[in-house]
Design a protein around this motif. Structure first.
Motif, PDB file in Angstrom:
ATOM      1  N   MET A   1     -29.661 -11.395  29.081  1.00 22.37           N
ATOM      2  CA  MET A   1     -29.350 -10.500  27.967  1.00 22.37           C
ATOM      3  C   MET A   1     -28.309 -11.094  27.023  1.00 22.37           C
ATOM      4  O   MET A   1     -28.027 -10.533  25.990  1.00 22.37           O
ATOM      5  CB  MET A   1     -28.875  -9.150  28.493  1.00 22.37           C
ATOM      6  CG  MET A   1     -29.923  -8.413  29.332  1.00 22.37           C
ATOM      7  SD  MET A   1     -31.493  -8.138  28.477  1.00 22.37           S
ATOM      8  CE  MET A   1     -30.992  -7.087  27.126  1.00 22.37           C
ATOM      9  N   ASP A   2     -27.712 -12.252  27.392  1.00 26.00           N
ATOM     10  CA  ASP A   2     -26.826 -12.964  26.476  1.00 26.00           C
ATOM     11  C   ASP A   2     -26.788 -14.437  26.889  1.00 26.00           C
ATOM     12  O   ASP A   2     -27.207 -14.815  27.983  1.00 26.00           O
ATOM     13  CB  ASP A   2     -25.423 -12.351  26.444  1.00 26.00           C
ATOM     14  CG  ASP A   2     -24.762 -12.301  27.816  1.00 26.00           C
ATOM     15  OD1 ASP A   2     -24.717 -13.348  28.483  1.00 26.00           O
ATOM     16  OD2 ASP A   2     -24.298 -11.227  28.225  1.00 26.00           O
ATOM     17  N   ARG A   3     -26.282 -15.278  25.996  1.00 24.11           N
ATOM     18  CA  ARG A   3     -26.278 -16.728  26.209  1.00 24.11           C
ATOM     19  C   ARG A   3     -25.407 -17.137  27.387  1.00 24.11           C
ATOM     20  O   ARG A   3     -25.722 -18.083  28.112  1.00 24.11           O
ATOM     21  CB  ARG A   3     -25.792 -17.424  24.933  1.00 24.11           C
ATOM     22  CG  ARG A   3     -26.736 -17.289  23.751  1.00 24.11           C
ATOM     23  CD  ARG A   3     -28.030 -18.031  23.990  1.00 24.11           C
ATOM     24  NE  ARG A   3     -28.905 -17.982  22.817  1.00 24.11           N
ATOM     25  CZ  ARG A   3     -30.155 -18.433  22.812  1.00 24.11           C
ATOM     26  NH1 ARG A   3     -30.681 -18.939  23.914  1.00 24.11           N
ATOM     27  NH2 ARG A   3     -30.882 -18.361  21.715  1.00 24.11           N
ATOM     28  N   LYS A   4     -24.295 -16.437  27.596  1.00 21.66           N
ATOM     29  CA  LYS A   4     -23.400 -16.805  28.690  1.00 21.66           C
ATOM     30  C   LYS A   4     -24.110 -16.677  30.037  1.00 21.66           C
ATOM     31  O   LYS A   4     -24.022 -17.573  30.894  1.00 21.66           O
ATOM     32  CB  LYS A   4     -22.152 -15.926  28.665  1.00 21.66           C
ATOM     33  CG  LYS A   4     -21.136 -16.287  29.739  1.00 21.66           C
ATOM     34  CD  LYS A   4     -19.883 -15.407  29.636  1.00 21.66           C
ATOM     35  CE  LYS A   4     -18.880 -15.780  30.727  1.00 21.66           C
ATOM     36  NZ  LYS A   4     -17.659 -14.929  30.654  1.00 21.66           N
ATOM     37  N   CYS A   5     -24.822 -15.562  30.242  1.00 20.38           N
ATOM     38  CA  CYS A   5     -25.550 -15.373  31.501  1.00 20.38           C
ATOM     39  C   CYS A   5     -26.662 -16.404  31.642  1.00 20.38           C
ATOM     40  O   CYS A   5     -26.912 -16.914  32.744  1.00 20.38           O
ATOM     41  CB  CYS A   5     -26.130 -13.960  31.563  1.00 20.38           C
ATOM     42  SG  CYS A   5     -24.881 -12.678  31.806  1.00 20.38           S
ATOM     43  N   GLN A   6     -27.329 -16.714  30.538  1.00 15.76           N
ATOM     44  CA  GLN A   6     -28.389 -17.718  30.572  1.00 15.76           C
ATOM     45  C   GLN A   6     -27.844 -19.076  31.026  1.00 15.76           C
ATOM     46  O   GLN A   6     -28.435 -19.742  31.882  1.00 15.76           O
ATOM     47  CB  GLN A   6     -29.017 -17.857  29.187  1.00 15.76           C
ATOM     48  CG  GLN A   6     -30.175 -18.861  29.144  1.00 15.76           C
ATOM     49  CD  GLN A   6     -30.673 -19.105  27.727  1.00 15.76           C
ATOM     50  OE1 GLN A   6     -29.923 -18.964  26.767  1.00 15.76           O
ATOM     51  NE2 GLN A   6     -31.939 -19.463  27.600  1.00 15.76           N
ATOM     52  N   GLU A   7     -26.703 -19.466  30.481  1.00 12.99           N
ATOM     53  CA  GLU A   7     -26.092 -20.749  30.849  1.00 12.99           C
ATOM     54  C   GLU A   7     -25.673 -20.763  32.317  1.00 12.99           C
ATOM     55  O   GLU A   7     -25.874 -21.757  33.027  1.00 12.99           O
ATOM     56  CB  GLU A   7     -24.882 -21.018  29.952  1.00 12.99           C
ATOM     57  CG  GLU A   7     -25.254 -21.279  28.501  1.00 12.99           C
ATOM     58  CD  GLU A   7     -24.040 -21.256  27.569  1.00 12.99           C
ATOM     59  OE1 GLU A   7     -22.904 -21.088  28.094  1.00 12.99           O
ATOM     60  OE2 GLU A   7     -24.225 -21.394  26.346  1.00 12.99           O
ATOM     61  N   MET A   8     -25.095 -19.646  32.781  1.00 11.04           N
ATOM     62  CA  MET A   8     -24.657 -19.579  34.182  1.00 11.04           C
ATOM     63  C   MET A   8     -25.845 -19.667  35.138  1.00 11.04           C
ATOM     64  O   MET A   8     -25.803 -20.375  36.153  1.00 11.04           O
ATOM     65  CB  MET A   8     -23.884 -18.282  34.424  1.00 11.04           C
ATOM     66  CG  MET A   8     -22.535 -18.222  33.733  1.00 11.04           C
ATOM     67  SD  MET A   8     -21.725 -16.610  33.935  1.00 11.04           S
ATOM     68  CE  MET A   8     -21.365 -16.641  35.693  1.00 11.04           C
ATOM     69  N   LEU A   9     -26.931 -18.956  34.817  1.00 11.53           N
ATOM     70  CA  LEU A   9     -28.108 -18.960  35.690  1.00 11.53           C
ATOM     71  C   LEU A   9     -28.795 -20.319  35.687  1.00 11.53           C
ATOM     72  O   LEU A   9     -29.220 -20.814  36.730  1.00 11.53           O
ATOM     73  CB  LEU A   9     -29.075 -17.863  35.265  1.00 11.53           C
ATOM     74  CG  LEU A   9     -28.609 -16.441  35.555  1.00 11.53           C
ATOM     75  CD1 LEU A   9     -29.478 -15.427  34.815  1.00 11.53           C
ATOM     76  CD2 LEU A   9     -28.638 -16.159  37.043  1.00 11.53           C
ATOM     77  N   ASN A  10     -28.908 -20.942  34.515  1.00 14.69           N
ATOM     78  CA  ASN A  10     -29.529 -22.262  34.437  1.00 14.69           C
ATOM     79  C   ASN A  10     -28.733 -23.300  35.228  1.00 14.69           C
ATOM     80  O   ASN A  10     -29.303 -24.211  35.831  1.00 14.69           O
ATOM     81  CB  ASN A  10     -29.659 -22.712  32.974  1.00 14.69           C
ATOM     82  CG  ASN A  10     -30.905 -22.161  32.308  1.00 14.69           C
ATOM     83  OD1 ASN A  10     -31.934 -21.993  32.953  1.00 14.69           O
ATOM     84  ND2 ASN A  10     -30.818 -21.872  31.023  1.00 14.69           N
ATOM     85  N   ALA A  11     -27.409 -23.146  35.240  1.00 11.44           N
ATOM     86  CA  ALA A  11     -26.554 -24.084  35.975  1.00 11.44           C
ATOM     87  C   ALA A  11     -26.792 -24.009  37.475  1.00 11.44           C
ATOM     88  O   ALA A  11     -26.602 -24.990  38.199  1.00 11.44           O
ATOM     89  CB  ALA A  11     -25.088 -23.808  35.653  1.00 11.44           C
ATOM     90  N   LEU A  12     -27.243 -22.836  37.969  1.00  7.74           N
ATOM     91  CA  LEU A  12     -27.520 -22.688  39.403  1.00  7.74           C
ATOM     92  C   LEU A  12     -28.786 -23.434  39.803  1.00  7.74           C
ATOM     93  O   LEU A  12     -28.913 -23.877  40.948  1.00  7.74           O
ATOM     94  CB  LEU A  12     -27.646 -21.206  39.759  1.00  7.74           C
ATOM     95  CG  LEU A  12     -26.386 -20.372  39.564  1.00  7.74           C
ATOM     96  CD1 LEU A  12     -26.673 -18.893  39.824  1.00  7.74           C
ATOM     97  CD2 LEU A  12     -25.264 -20.849  40.475  1.00  7.74           C
ATOM     98  N   ALA A  13     -29.741 -23.547  38.883  1.00 10.31           N
ATOM     99  CA  ALA A  13     -30.959 -24.333  39.090  1.00 10.31           C
ATOM    100  C   ALA A  13     -31.700 -23.979  40.379  1.00 10.31           C
ATOM    101  O   ALA A  13     -32.098 -24.857  41.148  1.00 10.31           O
ATOM    102  CB  ALA A  13     -30.621 -25.831  39.073  1.00 10.31           C
ATOM    103  N   PHE A  14     -31.902 -22.692  40.629  1.00  7.18           N
ATOM    104  CA  PHE A  14     -32.666 -22.272  41.800  1.00  7.18           C
ATOM    105  C   PHE A  14     -34.129 -22.662  41.650  1.00  7.18           C
ATOM    106  O   PHE A  14     -34.703 -22.582  40.557  1.00  7.18           O
ATOM    107  CB  PHE A  14     -32.581 -20.749  41.977  1.00  7.18           C
ATOM    108  CG  PHE A  14     -31.226 -20.258  42.398  1.00  7.18           C
ATOM    109  CD1 PHE A  14     -30.538 -20.870  43.427  1.00  7.18           C
ATOM    110  CD2 PHE A  14     -30.656 -19.151  41.780  1.00  7.18           C
ATOM    111  CE1 PHE A  14     -29.294 -20.407  43.825  1.00  7.18           C
ATOM    112  CE2 PHE A  14     -29.411 -18.680  42.175  1.00  7.18           C
ATOM    113  CZ  PHE A  14     -28.732 -19.317  43.198  1.00  7.18           C
TER     114      PHE A  14
END
Length: 295
Positions: free
Chosen positions: A1-14
């Motif tokens: 729902m925002d860029r910050k969450c997108q960046e955090m989730l992508n960094a986890l790389a599940f």
């Protein structure tokens, strides 16, 4: 729902996880909805929209929308098997409560098959949410949720999930017994698929993870659902959010509040308590409604 969450989730790389941001969808109707709704209401509006978006973009054979406050205790395969057996194009999960002020069905797990009926139903839900999706009870509507009550009236092959272990939550948990990963209701055993943690507030301060629940927690419910969830949250904060947790505190609602809620539940059998709650909600909504904000 925002860029910050997108960046955090992508960094986890599940493995198996695909992350997209709502900002990448360029649709004037969605932008218009964002301009006249609160943040929560806009998130509700996006539930059906994003489900439709992913089904189309990735040409999926089927898709299931999930709320984010769920924890699974058994594989959802049991739900897939039930819907397949019923030849369902749409699958919806009941609240399993006698007082469905906010709808008979819960937007917690909603299944759509990529066929004529599934697509038509999902398109209708999406269109209706774009028109109206607000946190108030009005003209038979409530958020994105009460639309589910009309699915079977407009479309074929809409199936109600029978497994009572699908969506154990504060509004039905006192009706059940729990043992060995199963939910028992009137001597019938159902696999406990997931618990819906609506009503729980989480706060982290000075290394202490505090849980507050809007309902009184029995020893059985606390042990079966709340403590495992607290442990999962503890590990999540430590392993993915770089926030070590020294202590977990689970604070149930005090018993006097539980007594008041029980009295209200009993009165609702004889008095129009649901109607009164709906009127209070309208007043509170006018007083507290705020436009969309990233804050």
């Amino acid at each position: 729902m925002d860029r910050k969450c997108q960046e955090m989730l992508n960094a986890l790389a599940f493995d198996g996880m695909v992350v997209e941001c709502i900002e990448e969808i360029n649709d004037p109707k969605l932008d218009e909805a964002k301009g006249n709704r609160s943040r929560a209401e806009f998130c509700w509006t996006c539930g059906s929209y994003v489900t439709h978006y992913f089904l189309d973009k990735y040409a999926l054979p089927d898709i299931a929308y999930l709320d984010s406050d769920l924890m699974f205790f058994n594989s959802p395969q049991v739900i897939f098997d039930e819907l397949k057996r019923k030849k369902a194009s749409v699958g919806i999960s009941p609240h399993f409560t006698k007082h469905p002020l906010f709808g008979k069905y819960c937007v917690q797990y909603v299944y759509f098959k990529n066929d004529k009926d599934g697509r038509a139903c999902l398109q209708w839900w999406k269109d209706e949410c774009l028109k109206w999706c607000y946190s108030r009870v009005e003209n038979g509507k409530y958020g994105d949720q009460k639309y589910l009550d009309d699915f079977a009236n407009h479309f074929s092959h809409v199936c109600e999930i029978e497994n009572r272990g699908t969506g154990v939550a504060y509004w039905n948990m006192y009706d059940y017994l729990f043992e060995g990963g199963n939910t028992y209701y009137k001597d019938v055993k159902w696999p406990t698929v997931f618990f819906h943690y609506s009503g729980i507030k989480v706060q982290v301060k000075d290394g202490i993870l505090s849980f507050y629940h809007t309902m009184y927690l029995t020893r059985d419910i606390r042990k079966t659902f709340i403590e495992p969830y607290a442990e999962l949250m503890k590990n999540t904060f430590a392993n993915y959010l770089n926030t070590p947790i020294k202590e977990v505190v689970i604070t149930p609602l005090d018993k006097w509040n539980y007594v008041l809620k029980t009295v209200a539940y009993c009165l609702n059998k004889f008095l129009p308590v649901d109607w009164a709650i709906a009127q209070v909600m309208k007043i509170k909504y006018k007083e507290s409604h705020k436009p969309y904000s990233e804050k």
